[in-house]
Design an enzyme around this catalytic site. Structure first.
Site, short mmCIF file in Angstrom:
data_model
loop_
_atom_site.label_atom_id
_atom_site.label_comp_id
_atom_site.label_asym_id
_atom_site.label_seq_id
_atom_site.Cartn_x
_atom_site.Cartn_y
_atom_site.Cartn_z
N CYS A 198 14.42 -74.37 -32.97
CA CYS A 198 14.85 -73.04 -32.50
C CYS A 198 16.97 -73.46 -32.67
O CYS A 198 16.89 -74.07 -32.15
CB CYS A 198 15.11 -72.17 -31.19
SG CYS A 198 15.60 -70.49 -30.65
N GLU B 75 10.71 -51.62 -44.23
CA GLU B 75 11.24 -51.64 -42.47
C GLU B 75 10.05 -50.81 -41.97
O GLU B 75 9.79 -51.56 -40.86
CB GLU B 75 12.52 -50.78 -42.45
CG GLU B 75 13.46 -52.00 -43.11
CD GLU B 75 13.68 -53.18 -41.84
OE1 GLU B 75 13.29 -52.92 -40.97
OE2 GLU B 75 13.96 -54.43 -42.38
N CYS C 281 10.96 -67.76 -32.38
CA CYS C 281 11.00 -67.20 -30.69
C CYS C 281 9.72 -65.66 -31.26
O CYS C 281 9.99 -64.75 -30.56
CB CYS C 281 12.32 -66.73 -30.31
SG CYS C 281 12.35 -65.73 -28.67
N CYS D 170 10.85 -73.56 -29.46
CA CYS D 170 12.45 -73.39 -28.94
C CYS D 170 12.61 -75.07 -29.71
O CYS D 170 14.03 -75.14 -29.68
CB CYS D 170 12.33 -73.52 -27.32
SG CYS D 170 11.14 -71.97 -26.71
N CYS E 59 19.90 -71.36 -24.83
CA CYS E 59 19.28 -69.90 -24.80
C CYS E 59 18.58 -70.52 -23.06
O CYS E 59 17.88 -71.34 -22.69
CB CYS E 59 17.83 -70.49 -24.86
SG CYS E 59 16.79 -69.81 -25.13
S1 SF4 Z 1 15.12 -71.36 -27.57
FE1 SF4 Z 1 14.89 -69.60 -26.78
S2 SF4 Z 1 15.28 -68.18 -28.40
FE2 SF4 Z 1 14.89 -70.21 -28.89
S3 SF4 Z 1 12.63 -69.75 -29.64
FE3 SF4 Z 1 13.00 -70.68 -27.75
S4 SF4 Z 1 13.10 -69.00 -26.34
FE4 SF4 Z 1 13.07 -68.03 -28.27
#
Ligand code: SF4
Length: 390
Positions: free
Chosen positions: A227, A62, A217, A224, A233
């Site tokens: 994602c 970390e 992200c 996206c 989102c």
């Molecule tokens: S959908 Fe939203 S959380 Fe997902 S990668 Fe795109 S901006 Fe990021």
């Protein structure tokens, strides 16, 4: 009304005056469920610190991963673990060896804090990594987010985390505007992070949200389409990925100038000085540095002069710190004879690159020595273990 988010609440009912990007639809539970499902099929599970998990191994990872990419960290982490497999081995190390293993990774305060904390763990916790968030946060260099991550990943304790990657995911996903460094925004983000953190599988969730920020992200051009938060989102829906998180209000960066005295012997060795233990490049070795040109010349004349010095101004070296930009003017003197009468033998050393010593070099020393070598002015690296009186 302050922004309050529970695992069951959406973010709509915050009463916050700051502008928002439309009505959020996601609850903390939904966020965690979607993220864990994504982790099961896409999360990283083979990183070195994900094997033989202990608080010590997670802690070191970390710290190394702060401000540093995974691919860069891996070889450093493996070398570090080989040399210091547990906290007792680290606590017994000397500063130079730890800084040497850290050379190139940057942000050297991290290494010094790691060593300081290891010694406290041995001295005050019997060599056992503490298992309460308060005790972990009391260790040098460990903030609330890092403490939470260590305990969540290594001991399955439920603690939210909020590092840079997590801030990016949450501000975008929940449409939270305002610079995350502002107290009110940070407080809201912690509240959201807490609402999203599940009681079950918290170790996977913690790894997953860091992974999502690091691999999907990402800062520019987030992926996206793949994602797990694609549907709910806010940033994706409103086309705000490029403006969230809200950047820090810009201030002019201060600029500083300094002069580096490069004394080079006929055999190519160069004189290095150890920086004071605190401050920039604390404890690392670099060329003697001066704020004024005249001060650099006076120092060189005093220590090597046999009459007028022949100096050469080398190309200017620039380095950006978080708070200012440094312009370093290196001044080279060749064929120095070893006339320096240095009382503090552990402060100076002649560095011979043909037999590089295990010491931590500051970035300018690494780059300037390489520059000298590439220009045919072979400089070599120092031997601080048995420093010659320069
Ligand atoms: S959908 Fe939203 S959380 Fe997902 S990668 Fe795109 S901006 Fe990021």
């Amino acid at each position: 009304m302050a922004a309050t988010i529970s695992n069951q609440l959406t973010l709509a009912d915050t009463g916050d005056e700051r502008p928002r990007a439309g009505a959020p639809r996601l609850t903390g539970d939904q966020f965690a469920t979607a993220l864990l499902a994504w982790f099961d099929s896409h999360g990283r599970k083979h990183l070195p610190w994900q094997q033989q998990i202990t608080p010590y191994r997670v802690w070191v990872s970390e710290i190394m991963l702060q401000q540093t990419q995974v691919a860069t960290v891996i070889p450093y982490y493996e070398r570090f673990m080989q040399r210091f497999p547990d906290v007792r081995a680290l606590a017994a190390a000397n500063d130079d060896e730890v800084l040497h293993l850290w050379t190139g990774l940057g942000y050297y305060a991290r290494a010094r804090n790691l060593l300081r904390a290891a010694r406290v763990i041995v001295a005050e916790h019997g060599g056992e990594f503490p298992d309460t968030i308060g005790a972990v946060q009391a260790l040098s260099g460990i903030g609330r987010s890092t403490a939470g991550a260590i305990l969540a990943i290594s001991k399955s304790q439920r603690h939210p985390i909020l590092d840079g990657n997590v801030k990016r995911v949450l501000t975008r996903c929940f449409g939270i505007q305002g610079f995350p460094g502002e107290t009110a925004v940070e407080r809201e983000l912690w509240s959201v992070a807490d609402a999203c953190t599940p009681a079950q599988r918290v170790e996977h969730y913690t790894q997953a949200i860091m992974d999502l920020g690091a691999t999907v992200c990402v800062r520019s051009r987030p992926l996206c389409a793949v994602c797990p938060m694609h549907e709910p989102c806010v940033a994706r829906r409103e086309g705000m990925q490029a403006v969230l998180p809200t950047p820090k209000p810009r201030k002019a960066r201060p600029e500083r100038t300094a002069y580096a005295a490069i004394l080079r012997r006929a055999d190519g060795a160069v004189l290095l000085e150890r920086r004071p233990p605190t401050g920039i490049w604390g404890g690392l070795w670099t060329f003697p540095q001066f704020e004024e040109h005249d001060a650099a010349l006076a120092w060189m004349e005093q220590h090597v002069g046999d009459g007028p010095l022949t100096t050469q101004a080398l190309p200017v070296y620039s380095h950006s710190f978080t708070h200012f930009d440094l312009t370093l003017q290196p001044i080279l003197v060749r064929d120095v004879r070893e006339r320096l009468a240095v009382a503090e033998a552990d402060r100076y050393c002649w560095y011979d690159v043909r037999q590089p010593a295990k010491i931590g070099l500051a970035k300018p020393a690494v780059d300037l020595i390489r520059g000298l070598a590439e220009s045919g002015d072979r400089a070599s690296c120092c031997q601080p273990s048995s420093p010659e009186s320069p």
